[in-house]
Write an enzyme that holds these catalytic residues in place. Structure first.
Site, PDB file in Angstrom:
ATOM      1  N   HIS A 179      -0.076  -7.523 -11.686  1.00 26.80           N
ATOM      2  CA  HIS A 179       0.636  -6.255 -11.891  1.00 26.80           C
ATOM      3  C   HIS A 179       2.040  -6.525 -12.416  1.00 26.80           C
ATOM      4  O   HIS A 179       2.969  -6.795 -11.646  1.00 26.80           O
ATOM      5  CB  HIS A 179       0.707  -5.488 -10.561  1.00 26.80           C
ATOM      6  CG  HIS A 179       1.253  -4.097 -10.670  1.00 26.80           C
ATOM      7  ND1 HIS A 179       0.498  -2.970 -10.415  1.00 26.80           N
ATOM      8  CD2 HIS A 179       2.482  -3.636 -10.992  1.00 26.80           C
ATOM      9  CE1 HIS A 179       1.235  -1.888 -10.569  1.00 26.80           C
ATOM     10  NE2 HIS A 179       2.458  -2.275 -10.927  1.00 26.80           N
TER      11      HIS A 179
ATOM     12  N   HIS B 189       4.477  -5.064 -15.948  1.00 27.02           N
ATOM     13  CA  HIS B 189       4.595  -4.320 -17.206  1.00 27.02           C
ATOM     14  C   HIS B 189       5.324  -5.205 -18.207  1.00 27.02           C
ATOM     15  O   HIS B 189       6.459  -5.612 -17.951  1.00 27.02           O
ATOM     16  CB  HIS B 189       5.357  -3.023 -16.972  1.00 27.02           C
ATOM     17  CG  HIS B 189       4.692  -2.112 -15.981  1.00 27.02           C
ATOM     18  ND1 HIS B 189       3.829  -1.114 -16.343  1.00 27.02           N
ATOM     19  CD2 HIS B 189       4.760  -2.083 -14.619  1.00 27.02           C
ATOM     20  CE1 HIS B 189       3.390  -0.489 -15.257  1.00 27.02           C
ATOM     21  NE2 HIS B 189       3.936  -1.063 -14.195  1.00 27.02           N
TER      22      HIS B 189
ATOM     23  N   GLU C  78       2.402   4.816  -4.552  1.00 26.88           N
ATOM     24  CA  GLU C  78       3.753   4.268  -4.596  1.00 26.88           C
ATOM     25  C   GLU C  78       4.693   5.398  -4.214  1.00 26.88           C
ATOM     26  O   GLU C  78       5.108   5.512  -3.070  1.00 26.88           O
ATOM     27  CB  GLU C  78       4.062   3.712  -5.990  1.00 26.88           C
ATOM     28  CG  GLU C  78       5.449   3.089  -6.112  1.00 26.88           C
ATOM     29  CD  GLU C  78       5.799   2.699  -7.547  1.00 26.88           C
ATOM     30  OE1 GLU C  78       6.735   1.887  -7.712  1.00 26.88           O
ATOM     31  OE2 GLU C  78       5.167   3.209  -8.494  1.00 26.88           O
TER      32      GLU C  78
ATOM     33  N   ASP D 155       8.323  -5.140 -12.570  1.00 26.43           N
ATOM     34  CA  ASP D 155       9.268  -5.225 -13.699  1.00 26.43           C
ATOM     35  C   ASP D 155      10.355  -6.218 -13.289  1.00 26.43           C
ATOM     36  O   ASP D 155      11.485  -5.827 -12.967  1.00 26.43           O
ATOM     37  CB  ASP D 155       9.890  -3.855 -14.000  1.00 26.43           C
ATOM     38  CG  ASP D 155       8.845  -2.802 -14.316  1.00 26.43           C
ATOM     39  OD1 ASP D 155       8.189  -2.921 -15.359  1.00 26.43           O
ATOM     40  OD2 ASP D 155       8.687  -1.867 -13.501  1.00 26.43           O
TER      41      ASP D 155
END
Length: 325
Positions: free
Chosen positions: A8, A10, A189, A268
């Site tokens: 996971h 981005h 989330e 991120d």
């Protein structure tokens, strides 16, 4: 060094500030609004999105994206990662006038270079953005299903969980599933346990991005454990964004103890001042996981990876070699 795997992340959000600064110089852009003293700066979710989009907008050609994926994956390999998946966003590419195919081919070239340099395996998960709308998510699914790129092996959906119901996006996920792609979706989330249940019922993913707020509903935790749905957990991101006030209240240990399949991920990373290596350190220091448990976490990620079985077996063998030492 413990072998690591990530499911996971981005890819635009993985752009290191020093790389973005070089891109800004290349394009004559001013990034002082969100990069200062060599680091990203933002103060709330809105300013985070502006920083994210500002950095992403400085990758404009296939070679730019090749540089991005190569740089990120080589850094990840240096942290002990043997495998990585990252989310791609054709919508970001279109904003700079780049076709989804050229964007994907650029990222793929960087992945090839990183593998040659370090041995790291990597795959792409094409994502639709929930709050952009149903049609945009379906376009992303159609591209993922039809692009034919060997390194595109999954489809997912990110974006604002408050927008639309998962059933609105069922057709997009059916398109991807029928094409043989692995399925994941962000849920649980900022949305609560109902968001996770709705995603499970309507979209039938094998993995959930985040999923941590399942802890608020014991019956859902039992369901996730029983059905073997894998959670792509990003502890540092969850704390930085205020989903939980600190690691002491983070539900990772409770989900792990309840038999849920949990993995560690960076989301991120430079925006949250983290890395995959740091996430493993957090799990050791704050969640009490020893090296054997961390090997189990990596094993879980590889078992859930969207790869062919020969590749999976080779990756699992690399963990086995570490455990045997």
């Amino acid at each position: 060094m413990i072998p690591k795997a990530e499911l996971h992340c981005h890819i635009e959000g993985a752009a290191a500030p020093e790389l973005v600064l070089r891109q800004a110089e290349k394009y004559g852009a001013d990034v002082s609004a969100f990069i200062r003293d060599g680091a990203y700066h933002w103060h709330d979710f809105t300013s985070f999105l502006k920083a994210y989009d500002g950095a992403a907008g400085l990758f404009r050609t296939p070679e730019d994206y090749a540089l991005l994926s190569e740089t990120y994956l080589c850094d990840l390999a240096g942290q002990g990662a043997i495998y990585a998946e990252f989310f791609t966003s054709p919508d970001h590419a279109s904003r700079v006038g780049l076709s989804a195919r050229s964007y994907t081919e650029g990222l793929g070239e960087g992945m090839r270079r990183a593998r040659e340099r370090t041995g790291i395996e990597a795959r792409m998960i094409v994502t639709g953005v929930r709050h952009v709308g149903v049609e945009a998510v379906e376009r992303a699914a159609q591209f993922a299903a039809g692009c034919g790129h060997a390194l595109v092996t999954g489809f997912g959906m990110a974006g604002d969980e408050r927008m639309g119901h998962p059933r609105d996006f069922a057709r997009a996920f059916d398109i991807a599933r029928e094409a043989g792609l692995g399925i994941t979706v962000h849920a649980g989330e900022f949305g609560g346990p109902d968001s996770i249940e709705a995603a499970l019922d309507a979209l039938r993913p094998s993995r959930i991005g985040h999923g941590v707020r399942a802890i608020e509903k014991p019956a859902l935790v039992e369901r996730l454990s029983a059905e073997g749905v894998v959670l792509e957990v990003c502890p540092v991101s969850n704390v930085v964004l205020g989903v939980f006030p600190g690691f002491a209240s983070h539900p990772f240990p409770a989900l792990y103890a309840a038999g849920c399949k949990v993995t560690l991920n960076s989301d991120d990373p430079p925006h949250f001042h983290t890395s995959l290596g740091h996430e493993y350190e957090v799990a050791s220091r704050h969640f009490g996981l020893d090296d054997a448990a961390l090997d189990v976490i990596t094993h879980t990620a590889l078992e859930a990876a969207f790869v062919d079985e020969p590749t999976r077996s080779a990756l699992l063998a690399r963990i086995g070699q570490h455990v045997a030492l």
